[in-house]
Design a protein around this motif. Structure first.
Motif, PDB file in Angstrom:
ATOM      1  N   ASP A  49     -10.574  -0.465   8.354  1.00 21.13           N
ATOM      2  CA  ASP A  49     -11.187   0.542   7.822  1.00 21.13           C
ATOM      3  C   ASP A  49     -10.785   1.770   8.434  1.00 21.13           C
ATOM      4  O   ASP A  49     -11.103   1.707   9.704  1.00 21.13           O
ATOM      5  CB  ASP A  49     -12.634   0.656   7.676  1.00 21.13           C
ATOM      6  CG  ASP A  49     -12.968  -0.218   6.322  1.00 21.13           C
ATOM      7  OD1 ASP A  49     -12.748   0.041   5.234  1.00 21.13           O
ATOM      8  OD2 ASP A  49     -13.901  -1.181   6.767  1.00 21.13           O
ATOM      9  N   TYR A  78      -0.803  -0.578   2.171  1.00 23.22           N
ATOM     10  CA  TYR A  78      -2.178   0.291   1.908  1.00 23.22           C
ATOM     11  C   TYR A  78      -2.749  -0.003   0.663  1.00 23.22           C
ATOM     12  O   TYR A  78      -1.849  -0.020  -0.301  1.00 23.22           O
ATOM     13  CB  TYR A  78      -2.217   1.643   2.329  1.00 23.22           C
ATOM     14  CG  TYR A  78      -1.591   1.962   3.793  1.00 23.22           C
ATOM     15  CD1 TYR A  78      -2.681   1.615   5.066  1.00 23.22           C
ATOM     16  CD2 TYR A  78      -0.480   2.335   4.102  1.00 23.22           C
ATOM     17  CE1 TYR A  78      -2.298   1.960   6.114  1.00 23.22           C
ATOM     18  CE2 TYR A  78      -0.076   2.756   5.412  1.00 23.22           C
ATOM     19  CZ  TYR A  78      -0.961   2.347   6.421  1.00 23.22           C
ATOM     20  OH  TYR A  78      -0.748   2.661   7.829  1.00 23.22           O
ATOM     21  N   LYS A  82      -8.109   2.060  -2.755  1.00 22.63           N
ATOM     22  CA  LYS A  82      -9.387   2.475  -2.002  1.00 22.63           C
ATOM     23  C   LYS A  82      -9.194   3.510  -1.089  1.00 22.63           C
ATOM     24  O   LYS A  82     -10.151   3.670  -0.087  1.00 22.63           O
ATOM     25  CB  LYS A  82      -9.524   1.008  -1.281  1.00 22.63           C
ATOM     26  CG  LYS A  82      -9.884  -0.087  -2.427  1.00 22.63           C
ATOM     27  CD  LYS A  82     -10.173  -1.568  -1.512  1.00 22.63           C
ATOM     28  CE  LYS A  82     -10.940  -2.588  -2.290  1.00 22.63           C
ATOM     29  NZ  LYS A  82     -11.140  -3.957  -1.426  1.00 22.63           N
ATOM     30  N   SER A  83      -8.310   4.182  -1.337  1.00 23.44           N
ATOM     31  CA  SER A  83      -7.998   5.558  -0.294  1.00 23.44           C
ATOM     32  C   SER A  83      -8.399   6.546  -1.176  1.00 23.44           C
ATOM     33  O   SER A  83      -7.961   6.943  -2.221  1.00 23.44           O
ATOM     34  CB  SER A  83      -6.736   5.360   0.142  1.00 23.44           C
ATOM     35  OG  SER A  83      -6.323   4.277   1.074  1.00 23.44           O
ATOM     36  N   GLU A  84      -9.321   7.260  -0.462  1.00 21.18           N
ATOM     37  CA  GLU A  84      -9.667   8.620  -0.994  1.00 21.18           C
ATOM     38  C   GLU A  84      -9.617   9.966  -0.224  1.00 21.18           C
ATOM     39  O   GLU A  84      -9.412   9.598   1.069  1.00 21.18           O
ATOM     40  CB  GLU A  84     -11.110   8.653  -1.501  1.00 21.18           C
ATOM     41  CG  GLU A  84     -11.471   7.298  -2.429  1.00 21.18           C
ATOM     42  CD  GLU A  84     -12.891   6.826  -2.657  1.00 21.18           C
ATOM     43  OE1 GLU A  84     -13.025   6.459  -3.916  1.00 21.18           O
ATOM     44  OE2 GLU A  84     -13.429   7.227  -1.615  1.00 21.18           O
ATOM     45  N   LEU A 107      -3.590  10.272  -4.116  1.00 22.86           N
ATOM     46  CA  LEU A 107      -4.760  10.049  -3.656  1.00 22.86           C
ATOM     47  C   LEU A 107      -5.809  10.717  -4.495  1.00 22.86           C
ATOM     48  O   LEU A 107      -5.823  11.909  -4.748  1.00 22.86           O
ATOM     49  CB  LEU A 107      -5.158  10.317  -2.153  1.00 22.86           C
ATOM     50  CG  LEU A 107      -4.230   9.282  -1.087  1.00 22.86           C
ATOM     51  CD1 LEU A 107      -4.456   9.733   0.373  1.00 22.86           C
ATOM     52  CD2 LEU A 107      -4.322   7.804  -1.558  1.00 22.86           C
ATOM     53  N   TYR A 115     -18.432   4.829   3.860  1.00 23.39           N
ATOM     54  CA  TYR A 115     -17.636   4.429   5.232  1.00 23.39           C
ATOM     55  C   TYR A 115     -18.510   3.617   6.172  1.00 23.39           C
ATOM     56  O   TYR A 115     -19.623   4.091   6.526  1.00 23.39           O
ATOM     57  CB  TYR A 115     -16.875   5.478   5.891  1.00 23.39           C
ATOM     58  CG  TYR A 115     -16.136   5.057   7.113  1.00 23.39           C
ATOM     59  CD1 TYR A 115     -15.152   4.379   7.103  1.00 23.39           C
ATOM     60  CD2 TYR A 115     -16.699   5.377   8.462  1.00 23.39           C
ATOM     61  CE1 TYR A 115     -14.558   3.973   8.051  1.00 23.39           C
ATOM     62  CE2 TYR A 115     -15.980   4.872   9.661  1.00 23.39           C
ATOM     63  CZ  TYR A 115     -14.761   4.074   9.397  1.00 23.39           C
ATOM     64  OH  TYR A 115     -13.926   3.652  10.387  1.00 23.39           O
TER      65      TYR A 115
END
Length: 268
Positions: A49, A78, A82-84, A107, A115
């Protein structure tokens, strides 16, 4: 190296940290991103993370390009889904953000993200995270009341202290509404009443005093004091920067809480 690390293994986070250490060092030495008292804080990483912090779009693209090059060189991939991107807004200002991509995929821009189990929102308020903890506390309290209804009072109190006084990340809450705070406090009190089979209208302070159990405010004060003791005693450079800042909003908020509840109390 070809199989990755074992899911749930005790050594897995440490091994993965070693594997990503080169990326962390390259990001930290990039010279772009957020800066606190002259120290660059452009990435916060735990195992797989990672959070990139940047005051501008151009700096963020620079950090992302470093991540992309490292992934190609070390066989990483990657998860774009799930990446923002989260923009911390100042007041009521609106922002127009150009498209930002990772590995060629755009993105998604969100208003809140989770997180390491903690909800972070664009307005930096803690109501969403407090509601998460209220719901979790309700589930734990109801489960304990049902499964351990026939246990002794001593066992019930021990279970309550173990499972209902954790209040995950409560020592970071500093910007919230009275409604969110009150809802969580009431849920905490009701969980104890339900655990011991007490009437719903009985005095909260009286029941906690009778059974020698910390009330909601006492739990918060202890968790905050524990956090600041560990931060101030840490040898980590970045943690020391935050610990030595007297204008920290968390420190200012909880100092006022302590002073109001105990006029003779002072932070040193």
């Amino acid at each position: 190296m070809k199989c990755g690390v074992r899911q749930g293994g005790l050594t897995s986070p440490t091994l993965f940290n070693i594997y990503l250490n080169g990326l962390i060092e390259e990001l930290s030495s990039a010279g772009v991103g957020c800066s606190v008292d002259g120290h660059f804080v452009n990435n916060i990483s735990y195992a797989d993370d990672m959070v990139l912090l940047s005051p501008s779009v151009s700096a963020l693209k620079t950090l992302l390009s470093i991540c992309e090059r490292y992934a190609v060189a070390h066989g990483l991939r990657y998860n774009v889904k799930k990446s923002e991107i989260l923009i911390f807004k100042s007041g009521s200002k609106t922002y127009s953000l150009p498209p930002i991509a990772l590995d060629g995929s755009p993105l998604q821009v969100v208003k809140k993200c989770k997180y390491l189990g903690h909800w972070v929102t664009e307005d930096l308020k803690d109501d969403t995270d407090m509601e998460r903890e209220r719901r979790a506390l309700s589930v734990r309290g109801n489960m304990l009341s049902r499964r351990f209804a026939r246990c002794s009072l001593e066992v019930k109190i021990t279970l309550f202290k173990t499972y209902c006084q954790t209040l995950y990340t409560c020592n970071l809450w500093s910007n919230y509404t009275k409604k969110a705070f009150s809802a969580l406090r009431i849920q905490y009190n009701n969980a104890f009443r339900g655990m011991l089979g007490l009437p719903w209208r009985c005095s909260a302070s009286g029941m906690f005093a009778t059974w020698h159990t910390d009330g909601f405010h006492a739990v918060l004060r202890k968790r905050v004091a524990s956090l600041w003791d560990r931060v101030r005693g840490s040898t980590n450079t970045l943690l020391r920067v935050f610990a030595e800042r007297i204008d920290s909003p968390i420190l200012a908020h909880w100092s006022s809480i302590h002073v109001r509840s105990n006029p003779s109390f002072k932070f040193y």
